[in-house]
Write a protein that holds these residues in place. Sequence first.
Motif, PDB file in Angstrom:
ATOM      1  N   PRO A 198      -4.875  14.325   3.109  1.00 35.17           N
ATOM      2  CA  PRO A 198      -4.254  15.041   1.925  1.00 35.17           C
ATOM      3  C   PRO A 198      -3.903  14.141   0.771  1.00 35.17           C
ATOM      4  N   ALA A 199      -3.645  14.584  -0.391  1.00 29.83           N
ATOM      5  CA  ALA A 199      -3.139  13.663  -1.447  1.00 29.83           C
ATOM      6  C   ALA A 199      -2.152  12.751  -0.973  1.00 29.83           C
ATOM      7  N   GLY A 200      -2.019  11.605  -1.541  1.00 27.53           N
ATOM      8  CA  GLY A 200      -1.129  10.719  -1.200  1.00 27.53           C
ATOM      9  C   GLY A 200      -1.578   9.709   0.264  1.00 27.53           C
ATOM     10  N   LEU A 243       0.870  -1.206   0.006  1.00 29.22           N
ATOM     11  CA  LEU A 243      -0.046  -0.094   0.016  1.00 29.22           C
ATOM     12  C   LEU A 243       1.014   1.180  -0.054  1.00 29.22           C
ATOM     13  N   ALA A 244       1.931   1.228   0.742  1.00 32.17           N
ATOM     14  CA  ALA A 244       2.804   2.270   0.715  1.00 32.17           C
ATOM     15  C   ALA A 244       3.384   2.734  -0.605  1.00 32.17           C
ATOM     16  N   GLY A 245       3.693   1.657  -1.291  1.00 28.36           N
ATOM     17  CA  GLY A 245       4.360   1.639  -2.559  1.00 28.36           C
ATOM     18  C   GLY A 245       3.427   2.096  -3.754  1.00 28.36           C
ATOM     19  N   THR A 246       2.046   2.133  -3.369  1.00 25.25           N
ATOM     20  CA  THR A 246       1.056   2.227  -4.600  1.00 25.25           C
ATOM     21  C   THR A 246       0.789   3.721  -4.565  1.00 25.25           C
ATOM     22  N   PHE A 291     -12.864   0.954  -5.250  1.00 22.42           N
ATOM     23  CA  PHE A 291     -11.732   0.946  -4.524  1.00 22.42           C
ATOM     24  C   PHE A 291     -10.495   0.813  -5.683  1.00 22.42           C
ATOM     25  N   ASP A 292      -9.407   1.146  -5.003  1.00 29.91           N
ATOM     26  CA  ASP A 292      -8.190   1.125  -5.799  1.00 29.91           C
ATOM     27  C   ASP A 292      -7.417  -0.195  -5.452  1.00 29.91           C
TER      28      ASP A 292
END
Length: 212
Positions: free
Chosen positions: A131-133, A19-22, A150-151
């Motif tokens: 925020p974005a991100g 998730l952190a890398g997407t 959902f992504d």
Amino acid sequence: MRARPITPDRLVAELTDRLAGTAVPGRLRVAVDGPPAAGPDALAAALVDPLRAAGRPVLHVLAADFLRPASLRLEQGRTNPDAYYEGWVDETGLRREVLDPAGADGSGRLLPSLWDAATDRASRAGYVELPAGGVVLVSGALLLGGGLPFDITVHLALSPAALARRTDPELRWTLPAFARYADEVAPASFADVVVRVDDPRHPAVVEPGDAG
């Protein structure tokens, strides 16, 4: 079906890394789907601090805080599995207040809860700026297959026997709803991540192409 055994801690670490890398436009919208016996809320909660440590702002939203009013969801009785399957969650409200604002063109102004099922009143929660991100984790049951945007989708799967064994006796009336979900929606066939949790101490990640 090939499934890779994994420890609960390693599962959280691997999901955090993924998730952190997407990166997506706006905020990453993640479903953590599964029956209550599978612990989707607990898994989503376990991801919050590691994601924040990885530099991603996070909001965890429980589908249980977006139920429809009792007059609607219990119209066919308090223990009607078809009603539970078809309309307990206010998907329109969840989309309007969480998923659409978190999307690429959304404002990032999200409502963490809409309805307090215990009092059967609006929760009166304040809006939160993500925020974005950022990452919004939506956890709960029967989240997939209905067109919610959902992504990334994570599905916690239980065999029918394990589901029956681990479901709280007061919730056993929901078992036909989950059987119907598995048959009609088949979330394990398309979720981005499928985790077998028949034994919560020893989860296993289903390898891509082997979820069927």
